[in-house]
Design an enzyme around this catalytic site. Structure first.
Site, PDB file in Angstrom:
ATOM      1  N   LYS A  79      44.765  48.534  47.594  1.00  0.00           N
ATOM      2  CA  LYS A  79      43.644  48.292  48.711  1.00  0.00           C
ATOM      3  C   LYS A  79      44.004  47.107  49.507  1.00  0.00           C
ATOM      4  O   LYS A  79      43.607  45.842  48.995  1.00  0.00           O
ATOM      5  CB  LYS A  79      42.238  48.322  48.072  1.00  0.00           C
ATOM      6  CG  LYS A  79      41.041  48.818  48.888  1.00  0.00           C
ATOM      7  CD  LYS A  79      40.867  47.905  50.413  1.00  0.00           C
ATOM      8  CE  LYS A  79      40.307  46.837  50.179  1.00  0.00           C
ATOM      9  NZ  LYS A  79      40.140  45.994  51.359  1.00  0.00           N
TER      10      LYS A  79
ATOM     11  N   GLY B  47      42.108  37.085  45.644  1.00  0.00           N
ATOM     12  CA  GLY B  47      40.923  36.919  46.878  1.00  0.00           C
ATOM     13  C   GLY B  47      40.039  35.876  46.634  1.00  0.00           C
ATOM     14  O   GLY B  47      40.355  34.971  45.744  1.00  0.00           O
TER      15      GLY B  47
ATOM     16  N   GLY C 130      35.900  38.062  43.213  1.00  0.00           N
ATOM     17  CA  GLY C 130      36.173  38.095  41.838  1.00  0.00           C
ATOM     18  C   GLY C 130      35.054  38.222  41.057  1.00  0.00           C
ATOM     19  O   GLY C 130      35.324  39.086  40.025  1.00  0.00           O
TER      20      GLY C 130
ATOM     21  N   GLU D 203      43.400  36.320  40.510  1.00  0.00           N
ATOM     22  CA  GLU D 203      43.965  34.957  41.237  1.00  0.00           C
ATOM     23  C   GLU D 203      43.194  34.665  42.282  1.00  0.00           C
ATOM     24  O   GLU D 203      42.976  35.487  43.259  1.00  0.00           O
ATOM     25  CB  GLU D 203      45.537  35.365  41.547  1.00  0.00           C
ATOM     26  CG  GLU D 203      46.290  34.179  41.632  1.00  0.00           C
ATOM     27  CD  GLU D 203      46.118  33.543  43.259  1.00  0.00           C
ATOM     28  OE1 GLU D 203      45.382  32.705  43.704  1.00  0.00           O
ATOM     29  OE2 GLU D 203      46.991  34.123  44.073  1.00  0.00           O
TER      30      GLU D 203
ATOM     31  N   CYS E  11      45.655  29.770  48.642  1.00  0.00           N
ATOM     32  CA  CYS E  11      44.554  29.381  47.619  1.00  0.00           C
ATOM     33  C   CYS E  11      45.018  28.275  47.035  1.00  0.00           C
ATOM     34  O   CYS E  11      44.131  27.380  46.542  1.00  0.00           O
ATOM     35  CB  CYS E  11      44.400  30.794  46.682  1.00  0.00           C
ATOM     36  SG  CYS E  11      45.909  31.495  46.538  1.00  0.00           S
TER      37      CYS E  11
ATOM     38  N   GLU F 261      35.837  25.206  49.138  1.00  0.00           N
ATOM     39  CA  GLU F 261      37.106  25.766  49.773  1.00  0.00           C
ATOM     40  C   GLU F 261      37.032  26.137  51.139  1.00  0.00           C
ATOM     41  O   GLU F 261      36.137  26.922  51.623  1.00  0.00           O
ATOM     42  CB  GLU F 261      37.786  27.020  48.879  1.00  0.00           C
ATOM     43  CG  GLU F 261      38.855  27.434  49.214  1.00  0.00           C
ATOM     44  CD  GLU F 261      39.638  28.588  48.594  1.00  0.00           C
ATOM     45  OE1 GLU F 261      38.910  29.452  48.282  1.00  0.00           O
ATOM     46  OE2 GLU F 261      40.866  28.735  48.093  1.00  0.00           O
TER      47      GLU F 261
HETATM   48  P1  ADP Z   1      38.813  36.275  51.568  1.00  0.00           P
HETATM   49  O1  ADP Z   1      37.524  35.684  51.705  1.00  0.00           O
HETATM   50  O2  ADP Z   1      40.011  35.650  51.417  1.00  0.00           O
HETATM   51  O3  ADP Z   1      38.840  37.468  52.696  1.00  0.00           O
HETATM   52  P2  ADP Z   1      37.915  38.411  49.784  1.00  0.00           P
HETATM   53  O4  ADP Z   1      37.891  38.129  48.313  1.00  0.00           O
HETATM   54  O5  ADP Z   1      36.782  38.432  50.471  1.00  0.00           O
HETATM   55  O6  ADP Z   1      38.655  37.241  50.182  1.00  0.00           O
HETATM   56  O7  ADP Z   1      39.028  39.557  50.143  1.00  0.00           O
HETATM   57  C1  ADP Z   1      40.160  39.783  49.300  1.00  0.00           C
HETATM   58  C2  ADP Z   1      40.281  41.248  48.956  1.00  0.00           C
HETATM   59  O8  ADP Z   1      38.851  41.773  48.373  1.00  0.00           O
HETATM   60  C3  ADP Z   1      40.081  42.279  50.313  1.00  0.00           C
HETATM   61  O9  ADP Z   1      40.971  43.187  50.394  1.00  0.00           O
HETATM   62  C4  ADP Z   1      38.609  42.714  50.556  1.00  0.00           C
HETATM   63  O10 ADP Z   1      38.697  43.873  51.063  1.00  0.00           O
HETATM   64  C5  ADP Z   1      38.423  42.841  48.937  1.00  0.00           C
HETATM   65  N1  ADP Z   1      37.072  42.676  48.632  1.00  0.00           N
HETATM   66  C6  ADP Z   1      35.922  42.184  49.405  1.00  0.00           C
HETATM   67  N2  ADP Z   1      34.665  42.481  48.748  1.00  0.00           N
HETATM   68  C7  ADP Z   1      34.964  43.123  47.800  1.00  0.00           C
HETATM   69  C8  ADP Z   1      34.054  43.773  46.560  1.00  0.00           C
HETATM   70  N3  ADP Z   1      32.860  43.435  46.726  1.00  0.00           N
HETATM   71  N4  ADP Z   1      34.697  44.632  45.751  1.00  0.00           N
HETATM   72  C9  ADP Z   1      36.084  44.824  45.708  1.00  0.00           C
HETATM   73  N5  ADP Z   1      36.780  44.163  46.742  1.00  0.00           N
HETATM   74  C10 ADP Z   1      36.444  43.522  47.950  1.00  0.00           C
END
Ligand code: ADP
Length: 498
Positions: free
Chosen positions: A191, A244, A249, A266, A300, A401
């Site tokens: 994804k 992310g 996480g 990570e 990160c 951050e």
């Molecule tokens: P950033 O703030 O760096 O965008 P995110 O953690 O929001 O980091 O996003 C990293 C990835 O996690 C992206 O692919 C995003 O679509 C996905 N993501 C965001 N929210 C969720 C969630 N609740 N469950 C699973 N994946 C998610």
């Protein structure tokens, strides 16, 4: 659009005006809902492509395809053949690297001077995992049971992997999930981030071209709250590999509880970068600067808490500010550009908010400090390299951050104090130390609670060296021998021979 932007967008073969589809079971398909979302060029605000907006229904289809492939002929594919597939993908990535790096630049803004430089790493990772595919082995273990028993272990692929990746390095993070999955004999549903889905889709085309069987690698683009959440809670997924934010996480850990799937994370950081007065300052100035300004701070492990020994603090921080001001900010397609835009309007707002908080809390922006609004840059999401002086540990910009090109420079007096203050954070991803004194370097390296410590350098990375976090920066390692273990189960076999 400038001439350089027009030329690059026009010649990119992947941007052909057609909506991008999902890859499920080896076929390119529209989202079940028929919906799409726009992928935006952050340097100009222009729409690059429409992309299928996959959701829980598509995740369900992709997981079923991955399960079917995992339980089908893929199980019988030998390590040598998986190795050959990875080598073929590596060759294709190498052959098409210019196109892939340009797509990364267009989709998430990093300058070509950076994305082109990632070739060795991307191709190197694939070849490293190719080597690992034929190096997986269990152990024969001497046991102490009375009687005669042979005991040994088998390493088996964990099953269907959900790979969820961010936008700050779409090609590299895709390979970090797909490479070990293929090497170990797992199958994967990837994804990509909604902000930068294009390179993972182009990579998936190359993976298909290399001859990877249908269903082994699936790519579902879509939003985190829908597609990402569905993948991390899906009972048919055995493991989630996530890169992310720490907030996402935490959601993933909760979502994974239903079937107790394995999770590797990570996550983010607020990494200390420590400069002692005895360092080679001519190297430390650009080193500490690029530890944060590279990729516009959207890394990160960026060394955003810059601790500088008090006796050189004013001079050093001033020099880092001058260094930042000398960097060329602009559209990443210009080969001269060193600092591109932030990835999205949302990210711009987040960073601008922190710039305002920094000023309100009394820090002094001696370089940068506000969004760029002149000329062509006004259309994109540009924040220049920013150095805040006069920062104390309690300020928000020293604790949270920011994920932008923002250094918070903090003075310190002695080694024990700076170790304690460096560790006074919930995060523990990267860290740096600049000194000519080897004893000091060892002491700091041993004492910092972080997954990586860089001495007289920052952000050095290699496929064979593990990368990952302590504390709230996550768990599990990517790169290195441990990485494959994240994708393998260990089975103990006992045979009574007496
Ligand atoms: P950033 O703030 O760096 O965008 P995110 O953690 O929001 O980091 O996003 C990293 C990835 O996690 C992206 O692919 C995003 O679509 C996905 N993501 C965001 N929210 C969720 C969630 N609740 N469950 C699973 N994946 C998610």
């Amino acid at each position: 659009m400038t001439a350089i932007e027009r030329a690059a967008s026009a010649r990119h073969p992947f941007l052909d005006g057609k909506a991008k589809k999902l890859l499920i079971d080896g076929k390119w398909t529209e989202a079940a809902s028929g919906k799409t979302f726009n992928s935006i060029n952050p340097a100009t605000g222009e729409v690059l492509a429409k992309v299928a907006e996959g959701d829980a229904v598509d995740i369900d289809r992709a997981v079923a395809a991955a399960r079917h492939a995992f339980e089908g002929p893929w199980r019988k594919v030998k390590p040598y053949e998986r190795q050959q597939l990875l080598l073929k993908i590596a060759d294709l990535v190498e052959k098409h690297f210019e196109e892939l790096s340009l797509l990364d630049t267009l989709d998430m803004g990093a300058p070509v001077s950076r994305t082109r430089n990632n070739k060795r790493r991307a191709v190197g990772m694939l070849r490293y995992y190719a080597g690992m595919a034929t190096s997986i082995h269990g152990e024969t273990i001497e046991n102490s049971l009375p009687g005669e028993f042979v005991s040994y272990t088998l390493k088996e692929p964990v099953g269907v992997v959900g790979g969820i990746i961010p936008w700050n390095g779409p090609l590299g993070t895709s390979i970090w999930k797909i490479g070990p999955a293929i090497a170990t004999g797992c199958t994967i549903v990837l994804k990509p981030a909604e902000e930068a889905p294009l390179t993972p889709l182009r990579l998936a085309e190359l993976i298909m071209e290399a001859g990877v069987p249908p269903g082994v690698v699936n790519v579902v683009t879509g939003y985190g709250e829908t597609a990402g959440a569905a993948l991390s809670s899906h009972p048919g997924v055995d493991k989630v590999a996530f890169t992310g934010s720490h907030v996402t996480g935490q959601s993933i850990i909760k979502a994974s509880a239903g079937n107790l799937k394995r999770v590797s994370l990570e996550l983010g950081g607020k990494s200390p970068d420590i400069v002692f007065a005895d360092a080679n300052l001519d190297e430390a100035v650009p080193g500490a600067g690029m530890a944060v300004f590279a990729n516009s701070g959207q890394i990160c492990s960026a060394g955003t808490r810059l601790f500088v020994e008090r006796k050189i603090y004013d001079e050093f921080v001033e020099r880092v500010g001058q260094f930042g001001k000398g960097l060329k900010v602009g559209n990443g397609l210009d080969p001269e550009t060193q600092i591109g835009p932030l990835v999205s309007e949302e990210q711009l707002q987040r960073v601008t908010n922190y710039l305002n908080i920094g000023k309100q809390e009394g820090a002094r922006a001696i370089a940068g400090g506000a969004r760029l609004t002149e000329g062509a840059l006004a259309k994109g999401y540009f924040v220049p390299p920013t150095v805040f002086a006069g920062v104390s540990d309690e300020m928000t910009i020293a604790k949270e951050e920011i994920f932008g090109p923002v250094i918070s420079a903090i003075p310190f007096d002695d080694i024990d104090e700076v170790i304690q203050r460096g560790n006074a954070t919930n995060f523990g991803l990267g860290s740096g130390v600049w000194t000519k004194d080897v004893s000091k370097a060892h002491k700091v390296a041993k004492s910092l609670q972080a997954g990586s410590v860089w001495v007289n350098c920052y952000q050095a990375m290699d496929p064979a060296v593990p990368f990952g976090g302590y504390k709230m920066s996550g768990y599990g390692r990517e790169g290195g021998l441990q990485h494959l273990d994240e994708y393998l189960n260990v089975k103990a076999v006992w045979i009574k021979t007496g």
